[in-house]
Design an enzyme around this catalytic site. Sequence first.
Site, PDB file in Angstrom:
ATOM      1  CG  ASP A  67      -0.363  -0.580   2.479  1.00  0.00           C
ATOM      2  OD1 ASP A  67       0.873  -0.632   2.581  1.00  0.00           O
ATOM      3  OD2 ASP A  67      -1.129  -0.966   3.380  1.00  0.00           O
ATOM      4  CG  ASN A 136      -9.107  -2.642  12.224  1.00  0.00           C
ATOM      5  OD1 ASN A 136      -8.098  -3.184  11.772  1.00  0.00           O
ATOM      6  ND2 ASN A 136      -9.659  -1.587  11.657  1.00  0.00           N
ATOM      7  CG  HIS A 138      -6.032  -2.928   9.063  1.00  0.00           C
ATOM      8  ND1 HIS A 138      -6.150  -1.637   9.512  1.00  0.00           N
ATOM      9  CD2 HIS A 138      -4.696  -3.187   9.145  1.00  0.00           C
ATOM     10  CE1 HIS A 138      -4.976  -1.150   9.829  1.00  0.00           C
ATOM     11  NE2 HIS A 138      -4.062  -2.071   9.621  1.00  0.00           N
ATOM     12  CD  GLU A 143      -8.732  -0.036   8.045  1.00  0.00           C
ATOM     13  OE1 GLU A 143      -9.084  -0.732   9.012  1.00  0.00           O
ATOM     14  OE2 GLU A 143      -7.632   0.537   8.002  1.00  0.00           O
TER      15      GLU A 143
HETATM   16  C1  F6R Z   1       1.389  -1.926   6.186  1.00  0.00           C
HETATM   17  C2  F6R Z   1       0.019  -2.405   6.246  1.00  0.00           C
HETATM   18  C3  F6R Z   1      -0.763  -2.507   7.509  1.00  0.00           C
HETATM   19  C4  F6R Z   1       0.059  -2.932   8.713  1.00  0.00           C
HETATM   20  C5  F6R Z   1      -0.801  -3.023   9.960  1.00  0.00           C
HETATM   21  C6  F6R Z   1       0.017  -3.305  11.211  1.00  0.00           C
HETATM   22  O1  F6R Z   1       1.885  -1.916   4.872  1.00  0.00           O
HETATM   23  O2  F6R Z   1      -0.477  -2.702   5.224  1.00  0.00           O
HETATM   24  O3  F6R Z   1      -1.820  -3.415   7.320  1.00  0.00           O
HETATM   25  O4  F6R Z   1       0.667  -4.163   8.464  1.00  0.00           O
HETATM   26  O5  F6R Z   1      -1.506  -1.827  10.161  1.00  0.00           O
HETATM   27  O6  F6R Z   1       0.817  -2.188  11.460  1.00  0.00           O
HETATM   28  P1  F6R Z   1       1.969  -2.237  12.566  1.00  0.00           P
HETATM   29  O7  F6R Z   1       2.928  -3.260  12.126  1.00  0.00           O
HETATM   30  O8  F6R Z   1       2.560  -0.858  12.549  1.00  0.00           O
HETATM   31  O9  F6R Z   1       1.300  -2.581  13.852  1.00  0.00           O
END
Ligand code: F6R
Length: 245
Positions: A67, A136, A138, A143
């Site tokens: 992303d 959550n 995701h 989401e």
């Molecule tokens: C990052 C991404 C997100 C993260 C997720 C966990 O490219 O796509 O889905 O993997 O939000 O984030 P952290 O590792 O910062 O807790």
Amino acid sequence: MKIIKANDYQSMSRMAANIISAQIIMKPDCVLGLATGSSPIGTYDQLVEWYKKGDLDFSQVSSINLDEYVGLSADNDQSYRYFMNTHLFDRVNIDKTRTFVPNGLELDNEKACKAYNEIIKEHGPIDLQLLGLGCNGHIGFNEPGEAFEKETHCVDLTQSTIEANARFFASMDEVPKQAYTMGIKTIMQAKKIVVVVNGKAKAQAVKDCFFGPVTPKVPGSVLQLHNDVTVVGDAEALSLVEGLY
Ligand code: F6R
């Protein structure tokens, strides 16, 4: 699905890096699907260390990231391209022209997503997709409530995400309001998926994603339908599923 328990963040990172390293050794021209965020930073650090020791060679590897924020350039230190350059790409011998992140500067959403889908089609399928998990549930920027059959698409960031990001920007106007993300359909087409998850804040998400019903309300629950998923979690993240695996 395999669940591997690591004692702490460092050991989780080493285990995940071991799996990625095995992938690169077995298939030097593999395609890695990569994630940003705090979860994989230790994994990237470990891979860099092994590269520096001469144990790993990224020269034939390609990568496709999950992303990117809409509106941010590669040299903006909040962009995911910047994150990948600083944590991995600039520190190993990967050919940067074969590292792909959605183009945040393409403001035409449809054009940006179409272009990224074409890149994935041309270079994919992804051999190994590394994922983090949101609190959550995701995955990428998919989401709760997102359809499982989507490819790359543009998401409107929630007000709480925008507010949480505001501290990194000089003004509210500069805070990204949208992001491009690889869709769940594409993530599920990866041959192998490795999820890194650490910390107490993720414990409920781990339980919901891997031991609850498969539902778009919990995006990561779709991973239960994939035939090669390895979850590497630290003790805190796995604390609510003790005895279930
Ligand atoms: C990052 C991404 C997100 C993260 C997720 C966990 O490219 O796509 O889905 O993997 O939000 O984030 P952290 O590792 O910062 O807790």
